[in-house]
Design an enzyme around this catalytic site. Structure first.
Site, PDB file in Angstrom:
ATOM      1  N   ASP A 252       0.839  -1.207   0.000  1.00 13.83           N
ATOM      2  CA  ASP A 252       0.000   0.000   0.000  1.00 13.83           C
ATOM      3  C   ASP A 252       0.878   1.263   0.000  1.00 13.83           C
ATOM      4  O   ASP A 252       0.561   2.257  -0.650  1.00 13.83           O
ATOM      5  CB  ASP A 252      -0.927  -0.002   1.219  1.00 13.83           C
ATOM      6  CG  ASP A 252      -1.824  -1.226   1.233  1.00 13.83           C
ATOM      7  OD1 ASP A 252      -2.422  -1.525   0.190  1.00 13.83           O
ATOM      8  OD2 ASP A 252      -1.909  -1.910   2.274  1.00 13.83           O
TER       9      ASP A 252
ATOM     10  N   HIS B 136      -5.381  -3.726   5.685  1.00 20.62           N
ATOM     11  CA  HIS B 136      -5.065  -4.011   4.276  1.00 20.62           C
ATOM     12  C   HIS B 136      -6.282  -4.592   3.553  1.00 20.62           C
ATOM     13  O   HIS B 136      -6.277  -5.736   3.131  1.00 20.62           O
ATOM     14  CB  HIS B 136      -3.861  -4.952   4.156  1.00 20.62           C
ATOM     15  CG  HIS B 136      -3.535  -5.273   2.722  1.00 20.62           C
ATOM     16  ND1 HIS B 136      -3.046  -4.331   1.849  1.00 20.62           N
ATOM     17  CD2 HIS B 136      -3.683  -6.406   2.004  1.00 20.62           C
ATOM     18  CE1 HIS B 136      -2.891  -4.877   0.668  1.00 20.62           C
ATOM     19  NE2 HIS B 136      -3.277  -6.136   0.719  1.00 20.62           N
TER      20      HIS B 136
HETATM   21  N1  LIG Z   1      -0.410  -8.349   1.808  1.00 24.23           N
HETATM   22  C1  LIG Z   1      -0.459  -7.964   0.551  1.00 24.23           C
HETATM   23  O1  LIG Z   1      -0.270  -6.785   0.253  1.00 24.23           O
HETATM   24  C2  LIG Z   1      -0.694  -8.951  -0.540  1.00 24.23           C
HETATM   25  C3  LIG Z   1      -0.404  -8.625  -1.870  1.00 24.23           C
HETATM   26  C4  LIG Z   1      -0.608  -9.580  -2.862  1.00 24.23           C
HETATM   27  C5  LIG Z   1      -1.096 -10.837  -2.537  1.00 24.23           C
HETATM   28  N2  LIG Z   1      -1.360 -11.126  -1.235  1.00 24.23           N
HETATM   29  C6  LIG Z   1      -1.819 -12.461  -0.843  1.00 24.23           C
HETATM   30  O2  LIG Z   1      -0.714 -13.366  -0.883  1.00 24.23           O
HETATM   31  C7  LIG Z   1      -1.205 -14.711  -1.035  1.00 24.23           C
HETATM   32  C8  LIG Z   1      -0.415 -15.452  -2.092  1.00 24.23           C
HETATM   33  O3  LIG Z   1      -0.603 -14.885  -3.353  1.00 24.23           O
HETATM   34  P1  LIG Z   1       0.116 -15.525  -4.646  1.00 24.23           P
HETATM   35  O4  LIG Z   1      -0.256 -14.672  -5.797  1.00 24.23           O
HETATM   36  O5  LIG Z   1       1.538 -15.801  -4.374  1.00 24.23           O
HETATM   37  O6  LIG Z   1      -0.669 -16.922  -4.747  1.00 24.23           O
HETATM   38  P2  LIG Z   1      -0.201 -18.253  -5.499  1.00 24.23           P
HETATM   39  O7  LIG Z   1      -1.380 -19.153  -5.555  1.00 24.23           O
HETATM   40  O8  LIG Z   1       0.479 -17.906  -6.776  1.00 24.23           O
HETATM   41  O9  LIG Z   1       0.901 -18.859  -4.542  1.00 24.23           O
HETATM   42  C9  LIG Z   1       0.589 -19.328  -3.267  1.00 24.23           C
HETATM   43  C10 LIG Z   1       1.574 -20.391  -2.903  1.00 24.23           C
HETATM   44  O10 LIG Z   1       1.224 -20.860  -1.602  1.00 24.23           O
HETATM   45  C11 LIG Z   1       1.433 -22.241  -1.592  1.00 24.23           C
HETATM   46  N3  LIG Z   1       0.709 -22.865  -0.495  1.00 24.23           N
HETATM   47  C12 LIG Z   1      -0.597 -23.215  -0.410  1.00 24.23           C
HETATM   48  N4  LIG Z   1      -0.835 -23.801   0.778  1.00 24.23           N
HETATM   49  C13 LIG Z   1       0.332 -23.795   1.455  1.00 24.23           C
HETATM   50  C14 LIG Z   1       0.728 -24.248   2.725  1.00 24.23           C
HETATM   51  N5  LIG Z   1      -0.123 -24.832   3.559  1.00 24.23           N
HETATM   52  N6  LIG Z   1       2.007 -24.081   3.087  1.00 24.23           N
HETATM   53  C15 LIG Z   1       2.886 -23.487   2.253  1.00 24.23           C
HETATM   54  N7  LIG Z   1       2.585 -23.042   1.042  1.00 24.23           N
HETATM   55  C16 LIG Z   1       1.313 -23.195   0.651  1.00 24.23           C
HETATM   56  C17 LIG Z   1       0.976 -22.719  -2.953  1.00 24.23           C
HETATM   57  O11 LIG Z   1       1.493 -24.003  -3.247  1.00 24.23           O
HETATM   58  C18 LIG Z   1       1.530 -21.626  -3.838  1.00 24.23           C
HETATM   59  O12 LIG Z   1       2.834 -21.939  -4.279  1.00 24.23           O
HETATM   60  C19 LIG Z   1      -2.694 -14.563  -1.344  1.00 24.23           C
HETATM   61  O13 LIG Z   1      -3.440 -14.811  -0.178  1.00 24.23           O
HETATM   62  C20 LIG Z   1      -2.835 -13.103  -1.747  1.00 24.23           C
HETATM   63  O14 LIG Z   1      -4.125 -12.612  -1.535  1.00 24.23           O
HETATM   64  C21 LIG Z   1      -1.175 -10.211  -0.241  1.00 24.23           C
HETATM   65  O1  LIG Z   2      -5.758  -7.370  -3.889  1.00 20.77           O
HETATM   66  C1  LIG Z   2      -5.415  -8.487  -3.562  1.00 20.77           C
HETATM   67  O2  LIG Z   2      -6.206  -9.436  -3.451  1.00 20.77           O
HETATM   68  C2  LIG Z   2      -3.962  -8.770  -3.307  1.00 20.77           C
HETATM   69  C3  LIG Z   2      -3.324  -7.769  -2.420  1.00 20.77           C
HETATM   70  O3  LIG Z   2      -3.956  -7.658  -1.189  1.00 20.77           O
HETATM   71  C4  LIG Z   2      -3.146  -6.433  -3.061  1.00 20.77           C
HETATM   72  O4  LIG Z   2      -3.400  -5.421  -2.417  1.00 20.77           O
HETATM   73  O5  LIG Z   2      -2.718  -6.396  -4.221  1.00 20.77           O
END
Ligand SMILES: NC(=O)c1ccc[n+]([C@@H]2O[C@H](COP(=O)([O-])OP(=O)(O)OC[C@H]3O[C@@H](n4cnc5c(N)ncnc54)[C@H](O)[C@@H]3O)[C@@H](O)[C@H]2O)c1
Ligand SMILES: O=C(O)C[C@H](O)C(=O)O
Length: 349
Positions: free
Chosen positions: A185, A212
């Protein structure tokens, strides 16, 4: 314990080591000091995990990069281990190898879990991701109770209370050590403000407070550095753009996930800031933590001073505009709903 893959470069012995096993391997049975930090990345094979691993592998402060996922970790680790930086890389796959992955870690970064698709809210991810974070936190409580834990997994407003409740149950909770990563953010706000005002994005600082998700994301445009004035029209356009930036990416990716590259950058910045803090280089970052900064809510993101113990000081929201105060007030009931959902998930399970 079977070591099936060891990769070392001839000219640079011990520069890079990949190891993994079918039944768990413990290369790091001693605690890495803040002089040689171990960073564990849980969800390392995912959309965020892979580019975040790449950035962490290049971070000169990281001595050991421990990669954990339920699938595909050895390939990611083998790939990263061919990069000529000094961090040692280890691979750990599946529940049986989780303990070794996090054991003695100084910093644990968690992007494990499913991302949104168009039309979903972050809270729609709760049913899948809450259990993932709970189970990871239960092992961290045993294997690395002193680690700084940076949670990326959504919904962050709930997953941070979930991890905290698990650590409380295990008797090892330290509120100074559990963080919801809101750096994206901040990164976005800085990019958008710099673009709008023609500033150098790398020298623009925008604090973002609250949580968030949606209306809980509150950019403090009154506190931008260098001092910047905005018209009311600019503020009322920029604020919702920042709040909805995640959705902007989700929609643009059209079903292929959410922000991964910008998140990887943000996660690497935050992990680096935590490590610098551990080394005594105090620095200020925004993150979602247990906080008394705002009345009536137990977790809130504000600027924090990071140091050897994680959160050294909660710096609070500072002097905010009337518009920002309204946003803060409106975020409290929403955050409380998200927090209560996380807490009752752990207490009721
Ligand atoms: N905080 C933020 O600003 C922010 C920003 C973007 C995404 N996110 C979040 O981050 C998370 C991941 O996003 P992504 O795009 O990498 O998803 P993705 O599906 O590409 O990758 C997730 C990974 O987690 C793994 N996984 C699933 N269960 C697991 C477990 N029990 N133990 C370990 N690994 C496990 C999967 O195998 C996969 O490799 C989502 O929840 C998304 O909403 C948060
Ligand atoms: O928007 C989402 O679901 C992923 C993450 O929290 C973001 O802000 O990009």
């Amino acid at each position: 314990m079977v070591l099936f893959s060891v990769v070392e470069t001839m000219s640079l012995p011990a520069k890079s080591l990949v190891s993994a096993s079918s039944n768990g391997i413990r290369l790091a049975s001693y605690r890495y000091s803040s002089q040689a930090p171990k960073v564990a990345l849980l969800g390392a094979a995912g959309g965020i995990g892979q580019p975040l691993g790449l950035l962490l592998k290049q971070d000169p402060l990281v001595a050991h990069l421990s990669l954990y996922d339920v699938v595909n970790t050895p390939g990611v680790a083998a790939d990263l281990s061919h990069i000529d930086s000094n961090a040692k890389v280890t691979a750990h796959t599946g529940q049986a190898e989780l303990f070794a992955a996090v054991e003695n870690a100084d910093v644990i970064v968690i992007p494990a879990g499913v991302p949104r698709k168009p039309g979903m809210t972050r809270d729609d991810l709760f049913n899948t991701n809450a259990g993932i974070v709970r189970d990871l936190a239960a092992v961290i409580a045993k294997a690395a109770p002193k680690a700084l834990i940076a949670i990326i997994t959504n919904p962050v407003n709930s997953t941070v209370p979930i991890a905290s409740e698990v650590l409380k149950k295990a008797g090892v909770y330290d509120p100074k050590r559990v963080f919801g990563v809101t750096t994206l953010d901040v990164v976005r706000s800085q990019a958008f403000v710099a673009e709008l005002k023609g500033h150098d994005a790398t020298k623009t600082i925008v604090p973002v407070v609250g949580g968030h998700a949606g209306i809980t994301i509150i950019p403090l445009l009154s506190q931008v550095t260098p001092a910047t004035t905005f018209t009311e029209a600019e503020i009322s356009k920029l604020t919702p753009r920042i709040q909805d930036a995640g959705t902007e990416v989700v929609n643009a990716k059209a079903g292929a996930g959410s922000a991964t590259l910008s998140m990887a950058l943000a996660g690497a910045k935050f992990a680096n800031a935590l490590i610098r803090g551990l080394k005594g280089q105090k620095n200020v970052q925004c993150a979602y933590v247990a906080s008394n900064a705002v009345n009536g809510v137990e977790y809130f993101s504000t600027p924090l001073e990071l140091g050897p113990n994680g959160v050294e000081k909660i710096l609070g929201v500072g002097k905010v505009s009337a518009f920002e105060q309204k946003l803060i007030d409106a975020s409290v009931p929403e955050l409380n709903k998200n927090i209560a959902k996380g807490v009752s998930f752990v207490k009721g399970n």
